[in-house]
Design a protein around this motif. Structure first.
Motif, PDB file in Angstrom:
ATOM      1  N   HIS A   1       9.179  -9.373  -7.308  1.00  0.00           N
ATOM      2  CA  HIS A   1      10.157  -8.305  -7.547  1.00  0.00           C
ATOM      3  C   HIS A   1       9.812  -7.025  -6.778  1.00  0.00           C
ATOM      4  CE1 HIS A   1       6.879  -7.715 -10.340  1.00  0.00           C
ATOM      5  NE2 HIS A   1       7.270  -6.477 -10.548  1.00  0.00           N
ATOM      6  N   VAL A   2       8.529  -6.853  -6.408  1.00  0.00           N
ATOM      7  CA  VAL A   2       8.146  -5.658  -5.628  1.00  0.00           C
ATOM      8  C   VAL A   2       8.462  -5.876  -4.144  1.00  0.00           C
ATOM      9  CG1 VAL A   2       6.216  -4.130  -5.010  1.00  0.00           C
ATOM     10  CG2 VAL A   2       6.269  -5.224  -7.268  1.00  0.00           C
ATOM     11  N   PHE A   3       8.397  -7.159  -3.731  1.00  0.00           N
ATOM     12  CA  PHE A   3       8.505  -7.458  -2.290  1.00  0.00           C
ATOM     13  C   PHE A   3       9.728  -8.336  -1.986  1.00  0.00           C
ATOM     14  CE2 PHE A   3       4.008  -6.780  -3.249  1.00  0.00           C
ATOM     15  CZ  PHE A   3       3.711  -5.760  -2.361  1.00  0.00           C
TER      16      PHE A   3
ATOM     17  N   PRO B   1       5.207 -16.758  13.706  1.00  0.00           N
ATOM     18  CA  PRO B   1       3.786 -16.648  13.362  1.00  0.00           C
ATOM     19  C   PRO B   1       3.479 -15.702  12.198  1.00  0.00           C
ATOM     20  CG  PRO B   1       4.272 -15.501  15.410  1.00  0.00           C
ATOM     21  CD  PRO B   1       5.551 -16.122  14.973  1.00  0.00           C
ATOM     22  N   ALA B   2       4.486 -14.975  11.710  1.00  0.00           N
ATOM     23  CA  ALA B   2       4.252 -14.053  10.589  1.00  0.00           C
ATOM     24  C   ALA B   2       5.554 -13.805   9.843  1.00  0.00           C
ATOM     25  CB  ALA B   2       3.703 -12.723  11.111  1.00  0.00           C
ATOM     26  N   THR B   3       5.435 -13.465   8.562  1.00  0.00           N
ATOM     27  CA  THR B   3       6.609 -12.982   7.819  1.00  0.00           C
ATOM     28  C   THR B   3       6.269 -11.572   7.328  1.00  0.00           C
ATOM     29  OG1 THR B   3       5.779 -13.893   5.754  1.00  0.00           O
ATOM     30  CG2 THR B   3       7.284 -15.271   7.004  1.00  0.00           C
ATOM     31  N   HIS B   4       7.251 -10.862   6.851  1.00  0.00           N
ATOM     32  CA  HIS B   4       6.938  -9.519   6.361  1.00  0.00           C
ATOM     33  C   HIS B   4       7.818  -9.145   5.175  1.00  0.00           C
ATOM     34  CE1 HIS B   4      10.137  -9.020   9.350  1.00  0.00           C
ATOM     35  NE2 HIS B   4      10.550  -8.060   8.571  1.00  0.00           N
ATOM     36  N   ARG B   5       7.324  -8.196   4.385  1.00  0.00           N
ATOM     37  CA  ARG B   5       8.075  -7.671   3.249  1.00  0.00           C
ATOM     38  C   ARG B   5       7.855  -6.169   3.162  1.00  0.00           C
ATOM     39  NH1 ARG B   5       9.514 -12.148   3.465  1.00  0.00           N
ATOM     40  NH2 ARG B   5       9.557 -13.773   1.872  1.00  0.00           N
ATOM     41  N   HIS B   6       8.812  -5.516   2.495  1.00  0.00           N
ATOM     42  CA  HIS B   6       8.806  -4.074   2.361  1.00  0.00           C
ATOM     43  C   HIS B   6       8.491  -3.780   0.892  1.00  0.00           C
ATOM     44  CE1 HIS B   6      11.326  -0.384   1.654  1.00  0.00           C
ATOM     45  NE2 HIS B   6      10.824  -0.047   2.813  1.00  0.00           N
TER      46      HIS B   6
ATOM     47  N   GLN C   1       7.988  -0.499  -4.349  1.00  0.00           N
ATOM     48  CA  GLN C   1       7.313   0.498  -5.198  1.00  0.00           C
ATOM     49  C   GLN C   1       5.818   0.461  -4.891  1.00  0.00           C
ATOM     50  OE1 GLN C   1       8.722  -1.727  -8.728  1.00  0.00           O
ATOM     51  NE2 GLN C   1       6.594  -1.757  -9.426  1.00  0.00           N
ATOM     52  N   GLU C   2       5.103   1.454  -5.392  1.00  0.00           N
ATOM     53  CA  GLU C   2       3.654   1.447  -5.168  1.00  0.00           C
ATOM     54  C   GLU C   2       3.066   0.205  -5.827  1.00  0.00           C
ATOM     55  OE1 GLU C   2       1.328   5.283  -5.382  1.00  0.00           O
ATOM     56  OE2 GLU C   2       0.495   4.172  -7.083  1.00  0.00           O
ATOM     57  N   TYR C   3       2.122  -0.428  -5.149  1.00  0.00           N
ATOM     58  CA  TYR C   3       1.611  -1.707  -5.664  1.00  0.00           C
ATOM     59  C   TYR C   3       0.093  -1.735  -5.540  1.00  0.00           C
ATOM     60  CZ  TYR C   3       0.937  -6.802  -5.905  1.00  0.00           C
ATOM     61  OH  TYR C   3       0.538  -8.066  -6.251  1.00  0.00           O
ATOM     62  N   THR C   4      -0.579  -1.905  -6.678  1.00  0.00           N
ATOM     63  CA  THR C   4      -2.040  -1.988  -6.649  1.00  0.00           C
ATOM     64  C   THR C   4      -2.436  -3.445  -6.778  1.00  0.00           C
ATOM     65  OG1 THR C   4      -2.186   0.184  -7.636  1.00  0.00           O
ATOM     66  CG2 THR C   4      -4.170  -1.165  -7.740  1.00  0.00           C
ATOM     67  N   LEU C   5      -3.281  -3.889  -5.853  1.00  0.00           N
ATOM     68  CA  LEU C   5      -3.710  -5.290  -5.872  1.00  0.00           C
ATOM     69  C   LEU C   5      -4.483  -5.568  -7.155  1.00  0.00           C
ATOM     70  CD1 LEU C   5      -5.007  -5.778  -2.221  1.00  0.00           C
ATOM     71  CD2 LEU C   5      -2.720  -6.093  -3.107  1.00  0.00           C
ATOM     72  N   ASP C   6      -4.434  -6.830  -7.635  1.00  0.00           N
ATOM     73  CA  ASP C   6      -5.117  -7.207  -8.877  1.00  0.00           C
ATOM     74  C   ASP C   6      -6.583  -6.791  -8.868  1.00  0.00           C
ATOM     75  OD1 ASP C   6      -3.057  -8.116 -10.275  1.00  0.00           O
ATOM     76  OD2 ASP C   6      -3.440 -10.264  -9.987  1.00  0.00           O
ATOM     77  N   CYS C   7      -7.215  -6.875  -7.674  1.00  0.00           N
ATOM     78  CA  CYS C   7      -8.635  -6.540  -7.589  1.00  0.00           C
ATOM     79  C   CYS C   7      -8.872  -5.022  -7.657  1.00  0.00           C
ATOM     80  CB  CYS C   7      -9.191  -7.101  -6.295  1.00  0.00           C
ATOM     81  SG  CYS C   7      -8.146  -6.704  -4.901  1.00  0.00           S
ATOM     82  N   ASN C   8      -7.776  -4.252  -7.647  1.00  0.00           N
ATOM     83  CA  ASN C   8      -7.856  -2.800  -7.836  1.00  0.00           C
ATOM     84  C   ASN C   8      -8.434  -1.984  -6.699  1.00  0.00           C
ATOM     85  OD1 ASN C   8      -6.595  -1.880 -10.082  1.00  0.00           O
ATOM     86  ND2 ASN C   8      -8.183  -2.696 -11.448  1.00  0.00           N
ATOM     87  N   TRP C   9      -8.849  -2.599  -5.604  1.00  0.00           N
ATOM     88  CA  TRP C   9      -9.473  -1.781  -4.561  1.00  0.00           C
ATOM     89  C   TRP C   9      -8.496  -1.295  -3.499  1.00  0.00           C
ATOM     90  CZ3 TRP C   9      -8.878  -3.991   0.181  1.00  0.00           C
ATOM     91  CH2 TRP C   9      -8.816  -5.380   0.249  1.00  0.00           C
ATOM     92  N   LEU C  10      -7.257  -1.665  -3.641  1.00  0.00           N
ATOM     93  CA  LEU C  10      -6.309  -1.193  -2.634  1.00  0.00           C
ATOM     94  C   LEU C  10      -4.936  -0.971  -3.248  1.00  0.00           C
ATOM     95  CD1 LEU C  10      -5.986  -0.727   0.478  1.00  0.00           C
ATOM     96  CD2 LEU C  10      -5.091  -3.039   0.590  1.00  0.00           C
ATOM     97  N   THR C  11      -4.330   0.145  -2.882  1.00  0.00           N
ATOM     98  CA  THR C  11      -2.959   0.403  -3.329  1.00  0.00           C
ATOM     99  C   THR C  11      -2.054   0.470  -2.100  1.00  0.00           C
ATOM    100  OG1 THR C  11      -3.633   1.543  -5.327  1.00  0.00           O
ATOM    101  CG2 THR C  11      -1.462   2.080  -4.484  1.00  0.00           C
TER     102      THR C  11
ATOM    103  N   PRO D   1       1.257   1.763  -0.602  1.00  0.00           N
ATOM    104  CA  PRO D   1       2.252   2.776  -0.978  1.00  0.00           C
ATOM    105  C   PRO D   1       3.680   2.236  -0.897  1.00  0.00           C
ATOM    106  CG  PRO D   1       1.143   3.350   1.084  1.00  0.00           C
ATOM    107  CD  PRO D   1       0.599   2.025   0.666  1.00  0.00           C
ATOM    108  N   LYS D   2       4.550   2.822  -1.672  1.00  0.00           N
ATOM    109  CA  LYS D   2       5.971   2.477  -1.635  1.00  0.00           C
ATOM    110  C   LYS D   2       6.495   2.628  -0.210  1.00  0.00           C
ATOM    111  CE  LYS D   2      10.400   3.921  -3.429  1.00  0.00           C
ATOM    112  NZ  LYS D   2      11.182   4.767  -4.266  1.00  0.00           N
ATOM    113  N   GLY D   3       7.291   1.660   0.262  1.00  0.00           N
ATOM    114  CA  GLY D   3       7.889   1.763   1.586  1.00  0.00           C
ATOM    115  C   GLY D   3       7.036   1.169   2.691  1.00  0.00           C
ATOM    116  N   MET D   4       5.797   0.749   2.364  1.00  0.00           N
ATOM    117  CA  MET D   4       4.953   0.179   3.430  1.00  0.00           C
ATOM    118  C   MET D   4       5.381  -1.260   3.747  1.00  0.00           C
ATOM    119  SD  MET D   4       0.829  -0.176   3.740  1.00  0.00           S
ATOM    120  CE  MET D   4       0.522   1.368   4.562  1.00  0.00           C
ATOM    121  N   MET D   5       5.269  -1.612   5.015  1.00  0.00           N
ATOM    122  CA  MET D   5       5.574  -2.982   5.456  1.00  0.00           C
ATOM    123  C   MET D   5       4.304  -3.828   5.319  1.00  0.00           C
ATOM    124  SD  MET D   5       7.834  -4.832   7.248  1.00  0.00           S
ATOM    125  CE  MET D   5       8.760  -3.943   8.495  1.00  0.00           C
TER     126      MET D   5
END
Ligand code: HEM
Length: 404
Positions: free
Chosen positions: A17-19, A322-327, A330-340, A342-346
């Motif tokens: 739902h985020v991507f 060779p690649a797919t992409h998503r936008h 909303q802001e999304y923090t990875l389950d492991c918590n070490w990376l967020t 930002p909203k709007g990032m590809m």
């Protein structure tokens, strides 16, 4: 850029739902904006639920004779070439086959792709989309890179307006002829016209998910997604009425050309290339094909394990996309918590890196169809094989592409 299987699973399935979207801007032309690849949010969900059933195994079965006709034309061409001697340029030849299938299935048009490529208006305009407009693609990429808003503001169009006009006029006239005709065709265009006339989805269209789960994953059909976050998608799939406009039919016929021509042509040419370099495999495949004794009906063709393995391995070694992409919506923090993120990032999913990682594919540069034979498929690590992407927004034409 992501190439970790668990993150790929989380972002494409658990937190889909985020991507949902590929980008967040308009393309300034209806052929692009109304096509399934570029639609966003709820509009995408609705259109996907209309388009998905047109690729069900039942529909593919009904279109099979059209494709066999195209293969016969290829056969005749190759036979003539063989009699005359000399080389056959496979990329071009496979491009002609793919164009023939697209013209027949998506535009209900018969063209002689092998001999008519300089005079046929259809072929000249279709080629213009891919070859003639390269500079347009560069300008588009530069503008979007500076700012998507700047791209929207300039009104710049990726597809040459004269090419858009040609396809708009051609498809509109075919659709209106179809609507006034009593005779129904068995092609993709007819399926979309039928979808337009239908108020609710047919239940007999629900057979979209019977491809091999061990190879392609079990998310081909987003109707099967079971997480709480995406349950709203399932519900919309059940009861949505099919509001497909003529503009949608035009955009999605055109999309067939955009999505299928280069990808399927590349798959076929690389398949022949790999077979040419691997004579033993070529012989094994030849024996499997010969075993059918000329009975190339839908059922027989879809039960050829070695052919399927050769195709799957080609898509691993030389994935056409060779690649797919998503936008990130909303802001999304990875389950492991070490990376967020930002909203709007590809976010880019690196298919090529996954497919060439020795951790998942020992001797990754070697073309070895045995990896995908039924007895070896359970050794594949989930989410490390995604030539058609993964999750609810994977390739809707996958069944068409691999011909099952
Ligand atoms: C070997 C052939 C093909 C390959 C390798 C391929 C690959 C892909 C990939 C990687 C994606 C992106 C998936 C994602 O973002 O997760 C995609 C999307 C798509 N493909 Fe294909 N494709 C092929 C053939 C086709 C054909 C034949 C059609 C239609 C007739 C088609 C229609 C589409 C459409 C409509 C989408 C967008 C789906 C959506 O946004 O919901 N593709 N394809």
């Amino acid at each position: 850029m992501v190439s970790d299987p668990e993150l790929i699973r989380d972002m494409n399935i658990k937190d889909f739902h985020v991507f949902v979207n590929r980008h967040g801007y308009s393309f300034n032309d209806p052929l692009n904006d109304r096509s399934l690849t570029n639609l966003m949010g709820d509009e995408w969900k609705t259109m996907r639920s209309i388009i998905s059933p047109t690729f069900s195994s039942g529909k593919m079965r009904s279109m099979h004779p059209i494709i066999i006709d195209c293969v016969h034309r290829l056969d005749n061409y190759l036979e003539t070439k063989a009699m005359a001697g000399g080389d056959v340029e496979m990329k071009k030849t496979m491009g002609s086959l793919t164009m023939d299938v697209i013209a027949s299935c998506a535009f209900g048009t018969k063209i002689d792709t092998y001999n008519d490529h300089k005079t046929s208006e259809f072929i000249v305009n279709a080629k213009q989309v891919f070859c003639g407009g390269v500079w347009r693609l560069w300008v588009f990429m530069a503008l979007v890179k500076i700012s998507p808003k700047l791209f929207e503001w300039t009104g710049f169009q990726i597809i040459d307006p004269s090419v858009q006009k040609f396809f708009n006029t051609a498809i509109t006239s075919i659709v209106s002829r179809r609507k006034s005709e009593k005779v129904r065709q068995r092609d993709y265009l007819q399926l979309m016209i039928d979808a337009q006339n239908r108020k609710n989805k047919d239940t007999d269209d629900q057979d979209v998910d019977d491809l091999d789960e061990n190879i392609y994953g079990k998310w081909q059909n987003y109707g099967k997604i079971e997480t709480t976050e995406t349950s709203d998608i399932n519900n919309s799939n059940k009861s949505e009425s099919t509001g497909m406009s003529d503009a949608d039919i035009i955009a999605n016929s055109f999309l067939f050309l955009m999505a299928a021509y280069e990808t399927s042509g590349a798959l076929l040419s690389f398949l022949f290339y790999n077979l040419a370099l691997n004579e033993k495999c070529q012989q094994k495949l030849y024996e499997e094909v010969n075993g059918l004794d000329g009975m190339y009906d839908y059922e027989s063709v879809s039960k050829m394990p070695y052919l399927e393995a050769c195709i799957a391995e080609t898509l691993r070694l030389q994935p056409p996309l060779p690649a797919t992409h998503r936008h990130a919506s909303q802001e999304y923090t990875l389950d492991c918590n070490w990376l967020t993120i930002p909203k709007g990032m590809m976010v880019i999913f690196d298919i090529y890196a996954l497919h060439h990682n020795p951790e998942y594919y020992p001797n990754p540069e070697v073309w070895d169809p045995e990896r995908f034979m039924p007895e070896n498929r359970d050794q594949l690590t989930p989410y490390t094989y995604m030539p058609f992407g993964t999750g609810p927004r994977n390739c809707v034409g996958m069944r068409k592409a691999i011909g099952s």
